[in-house]
Design a protein around this motif. Sequence first.
Motif, mmCIF file in Angstrom:
data_model
loop_
_atom_site.group_PDB
_atom_site.id
_atom_site.type_symbol
_atom_site.label_atom_id
_atom_site.label_comp_id
_atom_site.label_asym_id
_atom_site.label_seq_id
_atom_site.Cartn_x
_atom_site.Cartn_y
_atom_site.Cartn_z
ATOM 1 N N HIS A 91 0.909 -1.302 -0.119
ATOM 2 C CA HIS A 91 0.098 -0.031 -0.104
ATOM 3 C C HIS A 91 0.715 1.120 -0.200
ATOM 4 O O HIS A 91 0.300 2.397 -0.352
ATOM 5 C CB HIS A 91 -1.012 0.161 1.176
ATOM 6 N N ASN A 92 2.233 1.086 0.339
ATOM 7 C CA ASN A 92 2.942 2.343 0.321
ATOM 8 C C ASN A 92 3.183 2.699 -1.145
ATOM 9 O O ASN A 92 3.922 3.780 -1.256
ATOM 10 C CB ASN A 92 4.131 2.044 1.273
ATOM 11 N N LEU A 93 3.111 1.879 -2.088
ATOM 12 C CA LEU A 93 3.369 2.127 -3.380
ATOM 13 C C LEU A 93 2.184 2.875 -4.024
ATOM 14 O O LEU A 93 1.400 2.067 -4.533
ATOM 15 C CB LEU A 93 3.831 0.801 -4.096
ATOM 16 N N VAL A 94 2.125 4.199 -3.966
ATOM 17 C CA VAL A 94 1.192 4.922 -4.680
ATOM 18 C C VAL A 94 1.438 5.233 -6.250
ATOM 19 O O VAL A 94 2.408 5.692 -6.468
ATOM 20 C CB VAL A 94 0.814 6.312 -3.794
ATOM 21 N N PHE A 95 0.330 4.883 -6.931
ATOM 22 C CA PHE A 95 0.477 4.866 -8.432
ATOM 23 C C PHE A 95 0.464 6.416 -8.713
ATOM 24 O O PHE A 95 1.247 6.791 -9.691
ATOM 25 C CB PHE A 95 -0.615 4.087 -9.218
ATOM 26 N N SER A 96 -0.523 7.182 -8.012
ATOM 27 C CA SER A 96 -0.668 8.807 -8.486
ATOM 28 C C SER A 96 -1.228 9.151 -7.360
ATOM 29 O O SER A 96 -2.208 8.477 -6.467
ATOM 30 C CB SER A 96 -1.310 8.711 -9.644
ATOM 31 N N ASP A 97 -0.948 10.324 -6.817
ATOM 32 C CA ASP A 97 -1.500 11.211 -5.857
ATOM 33 C C ASP A 97 -2.727 12.119 -6.313
ATOM 34 O O ASP A 97 -3.235 13.022 -5.639
ATOM 35 C CB ASP A 97 -0.804 11.893 -4.867
ATOM 36 N N HIS A 98 -2.852 11.817 -7.463
ATOM 37 C CA HIS A 98 -3.782 12.803 -8.462
ATOM 38 C C HIS A 98 -5.216 12.424 -8.176
ATOM 39 O O HIS A 98 -6.231 13.237 -8.391
ATOM 40 C CB HIS A 98 -3.535 13.040 -9.829
ATOM 41 N N ILE A 99 -5.460 11.121 -7.678
ATOM 42 C CA ILE A 99 -6.891 10.676 -7.423
ATOM 43 C C ILE A 99 -7.048 10.550 -6.013
ATOM 44 O O ILE A 99 -6.235 9.472 -5.483
ATOM 45 C CB ILE A 99 -7.115 9.712 -8.295
ATOM 46 N N GLN A 100 -8.166 10.998 -5.174
ATOM 47 C CA GLN A 100 -8.470 10.821 -3.997
ATOM 48 C C GLN A 100 -10.047 10.808 -4.078
ATOM 49 O O GLN A 100 -10.757 11.640 -4.391
ATOM 50 C CB GLN A 100 -8.058 11.719 -2.883
ATOM 51 N N VAL A 101 -10.681 9.734 -3.326
ATOM 52 C CA VAL A 101 -11.883 10.021 -3.089
ATOM 53 C C VAL A 101 -12.376 9.725 -1.640
ATOM 54 O O VAL A 101 -12.152 8.761 -0.871
ATOM 55 C CB VAL A 101 -13.074 8.757 -3.843
ATOM 56 N N HIS A 102 -12.776 10.981 -1.084
ATOM 57 C CA HIS A 102 -13.244 11.207 0.354
ATOM 58 C C HIS A 102 -14.787 10.775 0.579
ATOM 59 O O HIS A 102 -15.535 11.556 0.002
ATOM 60 C CB HIS A 102 -12.732 12.235 0.996
ATOM 61 N N VAL A 103 -15.003 9.863 1.396
ATOM 62 C CA VAL A 103 -16.637 9.544 1.773
ATOM 63 C C VAL A 103 -16.609 10.012 3.242
ATOM 64 O O VAL A 103 -15.910 9.295 4.185
ATOM 65 C CB VAL A 103 -16.734 8.157 1.331
ATOM 66 N N LEU A 104 -17.612 10.863 3.360
ATOM 67 C CA LEU A 104 -17.885 11.399 4.817
ATOM 68 C C LEU A 104 -19.322 10.689 5.020
ATOM 69 O O LEU A 104 -20.416 10.948 4.499
ATOM 70 C CB LEU A 104 -18.084 12.869 4.984
ATOM 71 N N ARG A 105 -19.450 9.701 5.867
ATOM 72 C CA ARG A 105 -20.788 9.090 6.262
ATOM 73 C C ARG A 105 -21.347 9.466 7.513
ATOM 74 O O ARG A 105 -21.231 9.322 8.547
ATOM 75 C CB ARG A 105 -20.370 7.419 6.614
#
Length: 265
Positions: free
Chosen positions: A99-113
């Motif tokens: 998981h420490n190998l990030v392909f790109s930091d350009h995509i993040q999806v944050h879900v607030l429940r």
Amino acid sequence: VLNPFSISDYAVNKRIILDVRARDEKNRFYNIEIQTYPHPAFNDRILFGWANSYSSQIPRGSRYNELEPVFAIVIAEFSIFHKSKKIHLEFELHEKDEHNLVFSDHIQVHVLRLQPLLQGQLEMLSRVSPKLAYWLLFLVFGKKNEEEMLQIAEKYPIVREAFSDPLIQEAVQEFRHFQSDPKMRELERQRHLFMVGYYQDIAVSKAEGKAEGKAEGKAEGLAEGEAKRKADKIETARNLKRLGVDCGTIAKATGLPFDEIELLD
């Protein structure tokens, strides 16, 4: 804010989904979506919105290195990822096992429940930062009147802390201003009634579809069963005919028409 909107237009257009597009001082883009009702393809729509915002950064002739990160922020009142014990879920693109190998930091999806908080599970706020907890509490309790807020604050000190924050107080004042406008209150009421009716119609349609599907399935099953029984009778008749049994006897044994048996090879 990249897509300024009129709250009155939003309230009148009852089908619209509130989607705010914004950019910060570091030129990062944000798709912020607030959703109170579930949608059959909700996750797909969020991903499509991210992809659209990301790809639209490059007009014809531009270069890939000019792309900036796009973050999707989803604020959901309905049940989503209900198996999770977290209020704030963060999805990134990384290697499956490392998981420490990030392909790109350009995509993040944050879900607030919000649903667990609406159900009173405020202890889950201990897993998020204080500032985020304050805003989540505003979204959950912002519609409460002062008396209700005092009762909640007595039970949960973090609620008292949240609504003592200057930014939260400013947001509360803005919301109270909205509520004090009779026209806006009526528009909000109409929108709420529309959405309740809209999803009620969907539920009824689903129930009717299931009933029709069950009836059709039963009819198809009966037809298939009858066809199989007919095929079995024909096979039995064919075997008896090969053994030399006369067609009349076979017709009596199988129930098949005499002339149909005669045509069997």
